[in-house]
Motif scaffolding. Structure first.
Motif, short mmCIF file in Angstrom:
data_model
loop_
_atom_site.label_atom_id
_atom_site.label_comp_id
_atom_site.label_asym_id
_atom_site.label_seq_id
_atom_site.Cartn_x
_atom_site.Cartn_y
_atom_site.Cartn_z
N ASN A 115 0.82 -1.21 0.00
CA ASN A 115 0.00 0.00 0.00
C ASN A 115 0.86 1.26 0.00
N LEU A 116 1.96 1.24 0.72
CA LEU A 116 2.85 2.39 0.78
C LEU A 116 3.95 2.35 -0.27
N ASP A 117 4.10 1.19 -0.93
CA ASP A 117 5.19 0.96 -1.87
C ASP A 117 6.52 1.28 -1.17
N GLU A 118 6.69 0.71 0.01
CA GLU A 118 7.79 1.09 0.88
C GLU A 118 8.22 -0.09 1.76
N THR A 119 9.52 -0.21 2.00
CA THR A 119 10.03 -1.17 2.97
C THR A 119 10.01 -0.53 4.34
N ILE A 120 9.37 -1.19 5.28
CA ILE A 120 9.27 -0.69 6.65
C ILE A 120 10.20 -1.51 7.53
N THR A 179 12.05 1.96 17.10
CA THR A 179 12.04 2.93 16.00
C THR A 179 11.46 2.26 14.77
N VAL A 180 10.79 3.07 13.95
CA VAL A 180 10.23 2.61 12.68
C VAL A 180 10.77 3.51 11.59
N ARG A 181 11.29 2.88 10.53
CA ARG A 181 11.87 3.64 9.44
C ARG A 181 11.26 3.22 8.12
N LEU A 182 10.92 4.20 7.29
CA LEU A 182 10.51 3.95 5.91
C LEU A 182 11.78 4.02 5.08
#
Length: 126
Positions: free
Chosen positions: A44-49, A64-67
């Motif tokens: 959905n975000l087209d992103e590695t979390i 911590t959470v990083r995009l």
């Protein structure tokens, strides 16, 4: 003949030499102590979390959470926690949240699975 006593003395000295912390967890027997990370791709975000938990031996930690692709890192969330290795009961309270979340922490090799509330993490030791 004079070599044998020296050999025996050397053997005795090396037999009593050991590291101060053989279990390597640095947490006085708490296997959660250390840095753990989960990485997954969100379609959905087209992103590695990437989510990182750091568990300290004093019962505190930081999440911590990083995009990854966007290079955005959420403000670190401090927490306190308890863990019972026999029952695998895990409790965590985030600094700005009055809720005490209770769940399980299952450890298999270098994988830690945390389950609490509606949350699930499968973390790898770093």
């Amino acid at each position: 003949m004079s070599v044998l006593p020296l050999f025996l003395m050397a053997l005795c000295v090396t037999s009593f030499t050991a590291c101060s912390d053989d279990d390597g967890d640095g947490g006085g027997g708490n296997p959660l102590v250390g840095t753990w990370e989960e990485s997954f791709f969100n379609d959905n975000l087209d992103e590695t979390i990437i989510t990182t938990f750091v568990f300290n031996s004093d019962g505190t930690g930081v999440m911590t959470v990083r995009l990854d692709e966007a290079g955005i890192t959420q403000d670190p969330q401090s927490f306190s926690y308890t863990y019972n290795a026999e029952t695998e009961v895990f409790r965590i309270r985030f600094e700005n949240d009055a809720t005490l979340y209770s769940g399980t922490a299952s450890l298999t090799g270098s994988t830690l699975v945390l389950r609490y509330a509606d949350t699930y993490y499968s973390l790898i030791r770093k």
